[in-house]
Design an enzyme around this catalytic site. Structure first.
Site, PDB file in Angstrom:
ATOM      1  N   ARG A 270       0.826  -1.211   0.000  1.00  0.00           N
ATOM      2  CA  ARG A 270       0.000   0.000   0.000  1.00  0.00           C
ATOM      3  C   ARG A 270       0.860   1.261   0.000  1.00  0.00           C
ATOM      4  NH1 ARG A 270      -5.137  -0.081   1.977  1.00  0.00           N
ATOM      5  NH2 ARG A 270      -4.830   1.807   3.184  1.00  0.00           N
TER       6      ARG A 270
ATOM      7  N   ARG B 163      10.110   5.824  -2.476  1.00  0.00           N
ATOM      8  CA  ARG B 163      10.519   6.759  -3.545  1.00  0.00           C
ATOM      9  C   ARG B 163      11.974   7.165  -3.417  1.00  0.00           C
ATOM     10  NH1 ARG B 163       5.653   9.802  -2.065  1.00  0.00           N
ATOM     11  NH2 ARG B 163       3.911   8.914  -3.215  1.00  0.00           N
TER      12      ARG B 163
ATOM     13  N   ARG C 143      -8.871  -6.126  13.360  1.00  0.00           N
ATOM     14  CA  ARG C 143      -8.301  -5.203  14.338  1.00  0.00           C
ATOM     15  C   ARG C 143      -9.257  -4.038  14.498  1.00  0.00           C
ATOM     16  NH1 ARG C 143      -4.685  -6.693  17.934  1.00  0.00           N
ATOM     17  NH2 ARG C 143      -3.363  -4.841  17.911  1.00  0.00           N
TER      18      ARG C 143
ATOM     19  N   ARG D  88      -0.235   6.209  16.365  1.00  0.00           N
ATOM     20  CA  ARG D  88      -0.082   7.528  15.737  1.00  0.00           C
ATOM     21  C   ARG D  88      -0.894   8.566  16.480  1.00  0.00           C
ATOM     22  NH1 ARG D  88      -3.509   6.824  10.054  1.00  0.00           N
ATOM     23  NH2 ARG D  88      -5.356   5.951  11.000  1.00  0.00           N
TER      24      ARG D  88
ATOM     25  N   GLU E 188      -3.942   7.267  18.847  1.00  0.00           N
ATOM     26  CA  GLU E 188      -4.651   6.093  18.324  1.00  0.00           C
ATOM     27  C   GLU E 188      -3.988   4.812  18.807  1.00  0.00           C
ATOM     28  OE1 GLU E 188      -5.760   6.190  14.155  1.00  0.00           O
ATOM     29  OE2 GLU E 188      -5.368   4.051  13.977  1.00  0.00           O
TER      30      GLU E 188
ATOM     31  N   TYR F 258      -9.402  -5.524   2.792  1.00  0.00           N
ATOM     32  CA  TYR F 258      -8.817  -4.245   3.179  1.00  0.00           C
ATOM     33  C   TYR F 258      -9.067  -3.249   2.042  1.00  0.00           C
ATOM     34  CZ  TYR F 258      -5.090  -1.438   5.468  1.00  0.00           C
ATOM     35  OH  TYR F 258      -4.361  -0.483   6.118  1.00  0.00           O
TER      36      TYR F 258
ATOM     37  N   ASP G 288     -10.145   0.553   0.548  1.00  0.00           N
ATOM     38  CA  ASP G 288     -10.199   1.974   0.861  1.00  0.00           C
ATOM     39  C   ASP G 288     -11.546   2.527   0.405  1.00  0.00           C
ATOM     40  OD1 ASP G 288      -7.652   2.002   1.905  1.00  0.00           O
ATOM     41  OD2 ASP G 288      -6.720   2.335  -0.049  1.00  0.00           O
TER      42      ASP G 288
HETATM   43  N1  UDP Z   1       2.953   0.900   8.366  1.00  0.00           N
HETATM   44  C1  UDP Z   1       4.072   0.873   9.172  1.00  0.00           C
HETATM   45  N2  UDP Z   1       4.595   2.057   9.609  1.00  0.00           N
HETATM   46  C2  UDP Z   1       4.052   3.245   9.303  1.00  0.00           C
HETATM   47  C3  UDP Z   1       2.913   3.274   8.479  1.00  0.00           C
HETATM   48  C4  UDP Z   1       2.379   2.076   8.030  1.00  0.00           C
HETATM   49  O1  UDP Z   1       4.573  -0.183   9.513  1.00  0.00           O
HETATM   50  O2  UDP Z   1       4.572   4.283   9.765  1.00  0.00           O
HETATM   51  C5  UDP Z   1       2.395  -0.394   7.897  1.00  0.00           C
HETATM   52  C6  UDP Z   1       1.325  -0.909   8.844  1.00  0.00           C
HETATM   53  O3  UDP Z   1       1.400  -2.324   8.887  1.00  0.00           O
HETATM   54  C7  UDP Z   1       0.058  -0.457   8.181  1.00  0.00           C
HETATM   55  C8  UDP Z   1       0.414  -0.631   6.715  1.00  0.00           C
HETATM   56  O4  UDP Z   1       1.793  -0.251   6.639  1.00  0.00           O
HETATM   57  O5  UDP Z   1      -1.032  -1.232   8.562  1.00  0.00           O
HETATM   58  C9  UDP Z   1      -0.413   0.177   5.761  1.00  0.00           C
HETATM   59  O6  UDP Z   1      -0.350   1.536   6.136  1.00  0.00           O
HETATM   60  P1  UDP Z   1      -1.522   2.551   5.798  1.00  0.00           P
HETATM   61  O7  UDP Z   1      -1.082   3.901   6.193  1.00  0.00           O
HETATM   62  O8  UDP Z   1      -1.963   2.341   4.402  1.00  0.00           O
HETATM   63  O9  UDP Z   1      -2.661   2.066   6.799  1.00  0.00           O
HETATM   64  P2  UDP Z   1      -4.106   2.696   7.120  1.00  0.00           P
HETATM   65  O10 UDP Z   1      -4.080   4.131   6.729  1.00  0.00           O
HETATM   66  O11 UDP Z   1      -5.110   1.879   6.328  1.00  0.00           O
HETATM   67  O12 UDP Z   1      -4.243   2.497   8.586  1.00  0.00           O
END
Ligand code: UDP
Length: 370
Positions: A171, A175, A249, A279, A300, A348, A350
């Site tokens: 996901r 870069r 989850r 976060r 969170e 999963y 969006d």
């Molecule tokens: N992830 C991580 N560190 C980060 C951000 C994301 O390990 O700082 C991993 C984590 O397993 C997460 C996945 O990447 O579930 C996908 O991140 P995304 O931001 O797409 O998750 P969402 O916004 O759906 O919670």
């Protein structure tokens, strides 16, 4: 006219109802006291800030049809999600980009040099990654993975990253330039007046009746009273968990208010495993076109979904997939019930995926007039 029952008023149920409302009568049952599912937003009384009650939602898509569709119901403001990550007392840029690589390794690499450097630290023994961890090791190597993904992912999903599918990591872009847009999708924005307005407009039709606080218990419903039932709740709940519970989850939030600006950014991730939250989101930064003296932010936390919790993320571990297969066999036998959305398909998805799939499902029923 045909009569349809829609269970749930998130994007799946609301888009479907909106699409079918011209030619049919639709009842929506929503078990919460508001529409919009987890996309629901409301103004915080104390600060005046629009809060995303169930966590941040930033609309992003590469699907022009969905992008044009959603803008019938809101004024979409340009917004680019830029996320930071705190690891061992330092702030880094996300997603992994040239800035992150140079910050983390204390270098001043160019794009070409960074690509070669990451190539040199990536795990070349992994050909086809079988899980999240292997995908990360192959993509970015052990050090970046351990810093930014291992701890965060363990907190977020409650299991070892090697138990999770590689698709979760995919996901996020990696870069070799300084582009720190969190998403790879070209179309991105936040509705000017919040997400709730979208749902209000979608459901504002004389053929649509919304019943709030209306729980759906399949054994108590006369399905024959409807031409079709559209179900957007958790798939295992529909079958009263007869093959077992699927792993989801859930997240929960600790709310704080303060004066001014708390963290200077909408989202900051906490990568260290020892920090209990994943976060912090400060919601006034999602509406940079507004000004607010006070601020509201949320820490969170993630945990396993208990019976009374709202499921958020389908885990899709191998045991879950075995249970899901059994539910899917049952679904095959139900001609007059359609399962759609993130929870009912246990995927999963969006927001834009959910909208696209609801538009697709609606096509099959749209011209279904008696
Ligand atoms: N992830 C991580 N560190 C980060 C951000 C994301 O390990 O700082 C991993 C984590 O397993 C997460 C996945 O990447 O579930 C996908 O991140 P995304 O931001 O797409 O998750 P969402 O916004 O759906 O919670």
């Amino acid at each position: 006219m045909k009569k349809y029952l829609v269970i749930g008023s998130g994007f799946a149920g609301s888009v479907l109802a909106e699409q079918l409302s011209k030619n049919s009568l639709i009842e929506i049952w929503e078990e919460r006291d508001h529409i919009g599912g987890n996309c629901y937003t409301e103004r915080d009384k104390e600060t005046g800030v629009t809060i995303h009650k169930y966590g941040p939602h930033i609309f992003n898509t590469d699907n022009l049809e969905v992008w044009n569709y959603i803008q019938q119901f809101c004024e979409m403001m340009p917004y680019t999600n830029r996320v930071k990550s705190i690891y061992k007392g330092n702030v880094y840029s996300l997603p992994i980009n040239l800035h992150t690589i140079n910050q983390f390794f204390g270098k001043t690499l160019s794009p070409v040099e960074a690509r070669a450097f990451i190539e040199s630290v990536s795990d070349k023994t992994i050909e086809t990654p079988q899980n999240f961890e292997e995908q990360a090791l192959k993509f970015i190597g052990k050090d970046l993975y351990s810093a930014f993904f291992y701890g965060y992912t363990k907190k977020q999903w409650g299991c070892e990253p090697r138990e999770l599918p590689a698709s979760i990591l995919k996901r996020l872009p990696v870069r070799f330039n300084y582009n720190d847009n969190y998403y790879a999708m070209p179309l991105q924005g936040i509705p000017k007046n919040g997400f709730t307005e979208i749902f209000e407009k979608m459901l504002d039709h004389p053929n649509i009746t919304v019943k709030l606080n209306q729980k759906f218990v399949p054994s108590e419903v006369d399905f024959s009273a409807y031409d079709q039932v559209f179900y957007t709740g958790p798939v295992d709940a529909f079958f009263d968990y007869k093959f077992g519970r699927l792993g989801y989850r859930t997240v929960y939030f600790e709310k704080h208010t303060a004066a001014g600006d708390y963290q200077g950014n909408a989202v900051i991730n906490y990568a260290d495993e020892e920090v209990p939250f994943t976060r912090v989101h400060e919601h006034k930064h999602f509406t940079p076109w507004e000004t607010h003296e006070k601020t509201v932010y949320f820490k969170e936390f993630s945990k396993e979904t208990a019976v009374e919790d709202i499921p958020y993320y389908p885990k899709r571990l191998s045991n879950d997939m075995e249970i899901l297969r059994q539910y899917e066999e049952e679904i095959e036998r139900l001609a007059n019930v359609t399962f759609l959305g993130r929870l009912a398909s246990y995927k999963y998805m969006d927001m834009h995926h959910v909208i696209a799939s609801a538009l697709e499902v609606a096509k099959n029923f749209k011209n279904d007039v008696v």
